[in-house]
Structure formats: C-alpha cells, structure tokens
Design an enzyme around this catalytic site. Structure first.
Site, PDB file in Angstrom:
ATOM      1  N   GLU A   6      47.056  53.179  55.118  1.00  0.00           N
ATOM      2  CA  GLU A   6      45.916  53.939  55.604  1.00  0.00           C
ATOM      3  C   GLU A   6      44.665  53.180  55.167  1.00  0.00           C
ATOM      4  OE1 GLU A   6      45.097  57.781  53.870  1.00  0.00           O
ATOM      5  OE2 GLU A   6      43.821  58.349  55.544  1.00  0.00           O
ATOM      6  N   ARG A  24      58.276  53.643  43.777  1.00  0.00           N
ATOM      7  CA  ARG A  24      57.014  52.916  43.744  1.00  0.00           C
ATOM      8  C   ARG A  24      56.869  52.188  42.419  1.00  0.00           C
ATOM      9  NH1 ARG A  24      53.073  57.003  45.358  1.00  0.00           N
ATOM     10  NH2 ARG A  24      51.718  55.188  45.454  1.00  0.00           N
ATOM     11  N   LYS A  27      45.412  55.267  44.148  1.00  0.00           N
ATOM     12  CA  LYS A  27      44.318  54.792  44.992  1.00  0.00           C
ATOM     13  C   LYS A  27      43.096  55.690  44.830  1.00  0.00           C
ATOM     14  CE  LYS A  27      45.003  52.919  49.599  1.00  0.00           C
ATOM     15  NZ  LYS A  27      45.316  53.316  50.992  1.00  0.00           N
TER      16      LYS A  27
END
Length: 557
Positions: free
Chosen positions: A33, A263, A273
């Site tokens: 994104e 992750r 983020k």
RNA sequence: UGUCCGAUGGUGUAAUGGUAGCACAAAGGUUUCUGGCACCUUUUGUUGGGGUUCGAGUCCCUAUCGGACAACCA
C-alpha cells in the site's frame, strides 16, 4: 546459494509443479500500500514474492494496493518502485494498481448483490460492531440483511453517485453472522470515502475494502500464489469466498491461493509502519530515509547493500511462527558483503600528535597503499607522510597491559604502508595528559618492512597532520534501546525507548584521497568501522558511520 | 473468553518415520602489514505427559506456553 535449504513456500510451489503445474504459468505478486516507505520487513516479503518467482522462472507482479485514498500518496508509489529496483528485482511491464480495477470490482459487487450475496447496510460503524457480536457467541443480522435486491442495487448506484455522506451506508457480503471467524460475519466490502485518490482523483467516492479487492485483484491478474504474512491467515476463507462466489471463477485457469508466513521481527528495531510514520511526522528522525530508520531508504543511506539484505533474507528462512531475529545476523551479512567491496582508507578519530625526530622537516613522502586487500583489482593509491602525523589516542598507552601490541614508550610498531616507528619520549601538559609523542622511524623500513626481517606485532593507522581532510561525520547507532520493540509494556510508549545517542556528530581526520570518492561509496576505515559518504548531502567530507556494524575490536582491557 | 495457527541450543533455522545438522552469537586458538577478514576448536537443543511403531523432532491424544482475529485500515 550453495547449501540451498528449501523453505516451506518453495515446497508448496514445488509440490504444485510436481502435480503438473507449468512453472511458467506461476505468477506471484508484491502488493504494497503506498502509504509509507518500505522497510526491512518488506524486503523479506519482496524476497519471497519476487525471489520465489525468479527461482522457478515465473513472474511476479508489482501491484499497489491503493484502495484507501486517505492514506496514500504518489510520493510513496515512486519511492517503493525505487527501493524494489535497488534491491535488484524487476516486474518488467507488470506494474498494476488495485485502483485500475475499480470499475471491474464495482461490477463484481453488483453481481454479488444481484445474486443475493451482498446488501447495502445502514448500520453505523458502532452499530455494526455491536451487531457483529463477540467471538464465542453469534452476531445478529443487520435489519437490512434481507433488503430486496432491486433496492440494494439502487442504493449502491446512489452511493457511487455520491448521494450519501460518508458512513451513511456500506455494502456488506452476506455470509454468516454466526461464524466463529469474525471476518465472515457479513464483512463490509464497500464504503463511502470522499477523499481525493492519488490516481483516480475524484472519480470515485466509494472504495472497496481489502478483503474484497485483494483476492479479486489477484484473480484479475492471474496470480497463482499469493504470499502474505500470518495476520492474514484468518482472512483466507474470505479470499476464497469472493473468488468462488463471483463470475471471475469461470475465467480462471488456475485459482489463486493464499499462503502465509511469519513477518520479520528484528531486535532493537521498530517494524510498525504506523509508528515509523509517527517518527517522521514528529521529526524524531529527519525523514523516511534517516539512516537510523529500518526503511530500505534509510539502510541504503547507512551503507547497507542490496546483497547484504537479500542474503540476510535468505538466511532467516521462512516459518509460520513468530520469532525475533537478532540484528547481529543482518550486520554479519553486511560485513560479509562490505569486506569484499569496501575501499580501505586510514583515518584518525581521536588524534594524538606524533613528531618524528629523524624525518626531514617539510618533506612529503608519498607511499603506496592497497585499496582493498581482498580485491586486487581495486588497485593502490598514494598516501602522504611527513614529520608530523596523527595516530589514534587508543593506539598509545604509557603503561601498556600484557599483550598490548600497539605503541608505548620504547616499543616499535608499524605505521601501515609506511615505516617501523619507535616511541622515544612522551610530552605531557601541566595536567599530566599526554599531548605529543616523540618518535623515530627506521628509514630502512619504508613501505612497512625492515630489511633485517624483524617482526613487529602491531600495525597502526595514521594520517599526515598537515595533509589530511577533516571529515564531518554522523555516527549512527541503534534508534532504540529495547530488544523487543514489538512488545511494549503496558503504560509505556515506544518512544520511551529511543536511544539518545543514536546520532552523534563528530570530526575525524582522514587521508586526502577520501575527497575523491563519490557519494555512497562504502569505505572501511581500517580497524575501525564501515562508512559511507552521505548520498544525501553528497559532500565528500560528510560521512555516515555505521556504528552498529563496526568491526569487532577484540582487544580487551 | 471463542475460533484458528504455532512450539527444535542464547538467537534464527534444517532434518522421505531411521546418526538432530547449518548459520549468527559467545568462548578459546592459529594466521595476518587492519586486534578486521580467513581458518580451527568448544559450549548449549527437539516444551511436559501419554500413545502408535523395531524405531518419533516428525504421526495421534493431552497439558502447558506463545501468537493472530473482534477497523467503514491494509
């Protein structure tokens, strides 16, 4: 590259190939994104998505998952592409945007409504939450769940036409309000948002939700293997549901499947983020490419290389359980790469002056120095030497302990690439601090070896005091002092763990040839650390010092 | 609390049901014109309890621990 452990993702792919899947028809995708810069955690995902495709001669698409206009920006679209290219991966002509599919996705939503599998719901987000219920007990149906199809269609068209305010209506898939998986309790698939989209502008005021858009976008592109992180595991039934309940299924040669992996967590590193964005916004760091940031842009500025990052990603493997990888492993791979590439230079950080008694005043002796002992093709350079030089303060001790190989009164050391030197006397100021050393060199030892073959144990580094550059340096250290930044204690903020010494300014004296090196050149100041000339300022005398990957100084005491 | 997922040295990971291996880290040593690099050596491990089997890290049951999910974010 040699031992070739096959990770579980590769095993899945290989099993599919064994069952007859043509490797060339395999298609993965990397779906960022564009709401921030990529970080080292994304590098892992990139290596999985692009790397796996590369390994089997398949394709990997780059698709921007830009379904939420409020958070996204073209700036990040560009930065993300740059970072992926920098890592060395290519998507050729397969650059896509979820926003390219808005019309198509709208059509599929209409299709679901027509099939009685979706409806327009008037519940506010608070009511939505309340109706959905809690895990363990079933939710209750929306009052609009059985709204006639024609009415749904009409309302959806009006939503698109901008006739309603944000939040007034939402389109929901009609699945199962009693499902133990909360995501299956009639999830929202379209919401009204009157924000400007970075690509489609104001064309749309309704936007698809992730669960609806993602799987269908994969299907539209002919993705076969959709890799994502563990938190999307519970979304997988939804991923399949939208594909299997729309006409897109008939168009597919291979139905895309989602597979999840853990992750990356790194010690002393913030991987969220959202929180990285907070650091940028609150000016805790310079920007997304601050050398302390775990972003690819930051790591790049800090002197990290694509190979180091890719080898690291290879080394950490792929699993389905959460772990916390030690930062040392990443640093190890950088050292490995830099050892082969970095140009060696000499520099002194904390100088002490040395006067060479038996060297002619005003004479400059240009000596040959090897640029990289691990790479002959890097060649040699000339280093100036004269009567007065600087050496590192740590390289002299008046009362040396056992096994101290460097300079002390009466001792002989080698000045790298220059002469064997003996310390004759020590000059102190009124406070008793050593301010200057008086030494002699053996003129026969020019280049570093004595003709009589005598050995010295210590070799030290030096710069000519009148013929050197003063390098302004930023010494970067870990941004955080806490090992596990994903586990912040109750009542604490992640910024409570900021390292106050994460960026220190200092001045060093470097040999003049440093001036000639282009920005971004990795340098190893011998026996000290790795540096890079700051690519942001491009000043040849502005250096970034990567303290966290400094060479090991194994001399104790 | 409900569902799902998972558990191999200090850390990260390997092991068609068949000798628990590799890397990082740590420690020691050799070599060296970088106390780096390289090379050698050492230490530490299958979460507990049952079961299936000639044989279990692997399969089954169970306990424990950890994680994900309850956004009109992705």
């Amino acid at each position: 590259m040699s031992e070739e452990n096959t990770n579980f993702i590769e095993k899945i792919v290989e099993a599919d190939i064994a069952k007859g899947l043509d490797p060339k028809s395999i298609n993965t995708r990397f779906p960022p994104e564009p709401n921030g810069c990529l970080h080292i955690g994304h590098a892992k995902a990139i290596c999985v998505d692009f790397g796996t495709a590369l390994k089997y001669g398949a394709k990997c698409n780059l698709r921007f998952d830009d379904t939420n206009p409020t958070k996204e920006d073209t700036r990040f679209v560009n930065a993300i592409q740059e970072d992926i290219k920098w890592l060395g991966f290519t998507w050729d002509d397969r650059l896509f945007y979820a926003s390219d599919y808005f019309e198509r996705l709208y059509g599929l939503a209409v299709e679901l409504i027509k099939a009685g599998k979706a409806y327009v719901c008037r519940l506010s987000s608070e009511e939505f939450k309340e109706y959905r219920g809690v895990p363990g007990s079933a939710g209750k149906p929306s009052p609009d769940r059985d709204r006639p199809i024609a009415e749904n269609l009409e309302l959806f068209a009006k939503m698109r036409a901008g006739e309603f305010e944000e939040g007034k209506y939402v389109v929901r898939a009609k699945i199962d309000m009693a499902s133990p998986n909360m995501h299956m309790r009639d999830p929202a698939i379209y919401r009204i948002k009157k924000d400007h989209h970075h690509r489609t502008g104001d064309t749309w005021c309704i936007y698809p939700m992730y669960d609806f858009a993602h799987g269908l976008s994969d299907a539209i592109e002919g993705i076969t293997h959709s890799f994502c992180t563990l938190e999307f595991e519970v979304h997988r039934p939804l991923y399949d549901w939208f594909i299997e309940n729309t006409s897109i299924l008939q168009t597919l040669k291979i139905q895309p499947r989602q597979y999840e992996f853990a992750r990356l967590n790194l010690t002393y590193t913030m991987m969220s983020k959202r929180k990285l964005q907070q650091l940028v916004e609150e000016k805790v760091v310079e920007d997304w490419d601050d050398p302390r940031m775990p972003t690819l842009a930051g790591l790049r500025r800090r002197g990290y290389t694509p190979n180091a990052i890719k080898n690291f990603c290879e080394a950490i493997g792929l699993t389905k359980y959460n772990s916390l990888t030690e930062l040392e492993l990443l640093e190890y791979h950088l050292r490995q790469d830099l050892n082969k590439k970095a140009l060696r230079r000499m520099a002194v950080f904390n100088p002490i002056e040395v006067e060479i008694e038996n060297f002619e005043e005003g004479k400059i002796d240009w000596l040959d120095a090897i640029n990289n002992p691990e790479d002959e093709s890097a060649g040699t350079r000339k280093v100036p030497f004269s009567k007065r030089i600087y050496i590192e303060r740590d390289d002299f001790m008046e009362n040396p302990p056992n096994k101290y190989y460097r300079l002390s009164p009466g001792a002989e050391v080698r000045l790298r690439y220059a002469y064997l030197m003996t310390c004759k006397s020590v000059i102190k100021n009124e406070n008793g601090e050593v301010v200057k050393l008086i030494c002699t060199i053996d003129p026969q030892s020019r280049g570093g070896n004595a003709p009589d073959g005598r050995k010295v144990k210590g070799t030290i580094h030096w710069v000519d005091s009148s013929n050197c550059v003063q390098a302004v340096m930023k010494i970067y250290d870990k941004l955080f002092t806490k090992e596990d930044m994903s586990d912040i204690e109750e009542g604490k903020d992640f910024k409570d763990y900021l390292n106050p010494n994460s960026c220190l300014d200092t001045v060093a004296f470097a040999e003049p040839s440093v001036k000639e090196l282009p920005a971004g050149t990795p340098i190893q100041f011998e026996r000290v650390a790795y540096f890079v000339i700051d690519s942001k300022t491009s000043k040849p005398d502005a250096l970034v010092f990567n303290r966290t990957v400094a060479l090991k100084d194994s001399f104790k005491k």
